[in-house]
Write an enzyme that holds these catalytic residues in place. Structure first.
Site, PDB file in Angstrom:
ATOM      1  N   ASP A   1      19.107 152.121  17.253  1.00 19.36           N
ATOM      2  CA  ASP A   1      17.848 151.411  17.059  1.00 19.36           C
ATOM      3  C   ASP A   1      18.119 149.911  17.030  1.00 19.36           C
ATOM      4  OD1 ASP A   1      15.368 151.423  14.325  1.00 19.36           O
ATOM      5  OD2 ASP A   1      15.500 150.303  16.206  1.00 19.36           O
TER       6      ASP A   1
ATOM      7  N   ASP B   1       8.550 152.107  11.434  1.00 16.60           N
ATOM      8  CA  ASP B   1       9.483 151.199  10.763  1.00 16.60           C
ATOM      9  C   ASP B   1       8.865 150.743   9.453  1.00 16.60           C
ATOM     10  OD1 ASP B   1      10.094 150.290  13.968  1.00 16.60           O
ATOM     11  OD2 ASP B   1      11.776 150.685  12.629  1.00 16.60           O
TER      12      ASP B   1
END
Ligand code: DX5
Length: 232
Positions: free
Chosen positions: A177, A37
């Protein structure tokens, strides 16, 4: 069911002082890929890691890496994430004024191209770039932090994205996600997702990472199987 569900841990909850060991453990736990991320503190409030950190972890895991670029100017650094060992680079449609060109750039660099959509961004945003897309990431939280609550209102968009992808006849993954757990993955899978990112629930599983990956995959496969029997 076309192919098994893919379970992709996010390293956001990992021990950042030991990322090599962390990705090695995720590989051993049966992860299909590992998601990084990448946050620049502008596109999203949080700030995480860049390509050099990913490159340092690359030798410690044999599974593919994907870079989720939550950054305001993805074009600037895409090549660095590919060079760092990312097989898949995901950019946010909201950060790409020239999305068609950006996806072509990712593929020209030899990586797979992904497009992420925030919860409020419509599925139709992708209508004219599916031929350059290998993966669609439908955010089920507002990006920036792990441990947030799953947004079920995204599920109708998953249904729409699944229809778009199936109608295209292209091999495009539909990934979700944010807030993915044993309680939420079945809803996302039934709505059409086939790839699932999990961070906090996976890392917090009492049985460890391998048990968490196996449990998520079993629930998702069962939900997708039921859905496909219903529409058959
Ligand atoms: C949000 C992040 C998180 C992370 C997964 O910007 O992208 O969604 O990957 O976090 P959990 O699984 O804890 O919601």
């Amino acid at each position: 069911m076309s192919s098994p569900s893919r379970i992709i841990p996010s390293v956001l909850p990992a021990d950042f002082s030991a990322l090599g060991a962390e990705v090695s453990a995720l590989c051993a736990a049966g992860a299909d890929r590992i998601q990084w991320d990448v946050m620049d503190g502008v596109f999203v409030p949080n700030l995480t890691f860049g390509p050099d950190v990913i490159a340092a972890a690359r030798p410690h895991s044999s599974v593919p890496f994907e870079a989720h670029l939550m950054v305001t100017d993805p074009d600037r650094d895409i090549a660095r994430y590919v060079d760092a060992g990312c097989d898949l680079v995901i950019v946010h449609a909201e950060a790409c004024p020239h999305l068609h060109r950006t996806l072509g750039l990712i593929r020209d660099l030899g990586a797979r191209a992904g497009v992420a959509l925030n919860p409020a961004t419509p599925a139709g945003t992708l209508a004219h770039v599916l031929d350059l897309t290998d993966l669609v990431l439908a955010m089920t939280v507002n990006p920036g932090f792990g441990g947030q609550r799953y947004v079920p209102a995204v599920e109708p968009k998953l249904v729409e994205l699944r229809r778009l992808i199936d109608a295209s006849g292209l091999a495009i993954e539909l990934e979700v996600d944010g807030g993915i757990s044993d309680a939420t993955i079945a809803g996302a899978a039934a709505a059409g997702a086939d790839a699932f990112i999990s961070g906090s629930w996976l890392y917090g599983h009492p049985g460890g990472k391998r048990a968490a990956v196996a449990e998520l995959r079993a629930i998702a496969d069962a939900a997708r199987g039921r859905q496909q029997r219903e529409v058959a």
